[in-house]
Design an enzyme around this catalytic site. Sequence first.
Site, PDB file in Angstrom:
ATOM      1  N   THR A  76       0.822  -1.214   0.000  1.00 61.80           N
ATOM      2  CA  THR A  76       0.000   0.000   0.000  1.00 61.80           C
ATOM      3  C   THR A  76       0.851   1.257   0.000  1.00 61.80           C
ATOM      4  OG1 THR A  76      -1.797  -1.136   1.129  1.00 61.80           O
ATOM      5  CG2 THR A  76      -1.767   1.246   1.330  1.00 61.80           C
ATOM      6  N   THR A 122       1.758  -4.526   4.183  1.00 65.85           N
ATOM      7  CA  THR A 122       1.614  -4.861   5.602  1.00 65.85           C
ATOM      8  C   THR A 122       1.097  -6.283   5.826  1.00 65.85           C
ATOM      9  OG1 THR A 122      -0.608  -3.908   5.622  1.00 65.85           O
ATOM     10  CG2 THR A 122       1.222  -2.472   6.290  1.00 65.85           C
ATOM     11  N   ASP A 123       0.414  -6.855   4.804  1.00 62.15           N
ATOM     12  CA  ASP A 123      -0.288  -8.125   5.038  1.00 62.15           C
ATOM     13  C   ASP A 123       0.639  -9.275   5.439  1.00 62.15           C
ATOM     14  OD1 ASP A 123      -2.683  -6.900   4.584  1.00 62.15           O
ATOM     15  OD2 ASP A 123      -2.940  -7.639   2.541  1.00 62.15           O
TER      16      ASP A 123
HETATM   17  N1  ASP Z   1      -2.588  -5.622   0.721  1.00 57.87           N
HETATM   18  C1  ASP Z   1      -1.547  -4.664   1.034  1.00 57.87           C
HETATM   19  C2  ASP Z   1      -0.217  -5.403   1.031  1.00 57.87           C
HETATM   20  O1  ASP Z   1       0.025  -6.131   1.932  1.00 57.87           O
HETATM   21  C3  ASP Z   1      -1.835  -4.058   2.352  1.00 57.87           C
HETATM   22  C4  ASP Z   1      -0.843  -3.032   2.803  1.00 57.87           C
HETATM   23  O2  ASP Z   1       0.245  -2.891   2.316  1.00 57.87           O
HETATM   24  O3  ASP Z   1      -1.199  -2.326   3.786  1.00 57.87           O
HETATM   25  O4  ASP Z   1       0.551  -5.264   0.114  1.00 57.87           O
END
Ligand code: ASP
Length: 310
Positions: free
Chosen positions: A16, A95-96
């Site tokens: 993200t 973050t995932d």
């Molecule tokens: N779906 C995204 C990822 O993990 C979520 C994020 O980065 O916050 O790439």
Amino acid sequence: MQVDVKKIVVLGTGGTISGRAAAAHDNLAYRAGEVAVGDLLGGVPMPEGFALQSEQVAQIDSKDMDFEVWRALAGRCAHWLAQEDVAGLVVTHGTDTMEESAFFLQSVLAPAKPVVLTGAMRPAGAVAPDGPQNLADALAVAGSKQARGVCVVFAGRVHGPDEVQKVHPYRLDAFSSGDAGPLAVVEEGRLRVFRPWPGGTSLRPATQLPPAGDWPRVEIVLSHSGATGAIVEALVQQGVAGLVVAGTGNGTLHHSLELALLQAQHSGVVVRRVSRCPEGAVIPHGRDQFSAPALSAVKARIALMLELMR
Ligand code: ASP
């Protein structure tokens, strides 16, 4: 007099933080991995006395993280860490699965220099994006003489690779170290350290990882009300090499599932038992049938894959 300028290298993998907001008022309307890592650094304050270099290793949504990217990332980290003029690394990451990549990198690199993973809950171009502050904090940690090993820097906290978990799908402060607490906090670019940095030696050096297609298959199963052995039996039939079972409470297992896991173990499948509780770890006792690492299920799976690699 020769000025000894050290470098911080920023490796981009997507997420993200590198998503471009499609509408400023909608934090969920974006596609991860659209902004190049070099462009994320514009306007972000640098720790004094460092030069910056960036490299795009991947550009993915981290929900799609795979062994190919992990192997490439570990290789590039090992390359940069070996350069004398490199003080530390920052890895921008979704973050995932950030907690998995942090644990993986610590397991294969065990670096003396800091390797700092960071990301964002809101995309670039949001009304109030969190990426630039997280990146500034991550750079401060990567350039700090106090820091070592792999960590996650997010929302002002520094988390260790063994404990860090994403605990919220939306909140900006989405990561926690559970009852262990963070390693440190970053305040105005300065570190306040609470406990020792990750150390140890690598389980399997980054340069000796087999091709992605040859990594052993290790799956995760969950114990819950009404659990049966059916999934375990199907996985054994498919030739799974290892299983991690996330048990209830102190790693207790539904008796039907336990029976299937004992049969799997008997047939040569390596079984590890962890707790599905979000905090704490299984406390082993003398009657254990399966060994129980003090890790979450996703991290126990990585540890077992590395252990089973030839
Ligand atoms: N779906 C995204 C990822 O993990 C979520 C994020 O980065 O916050 O790439």
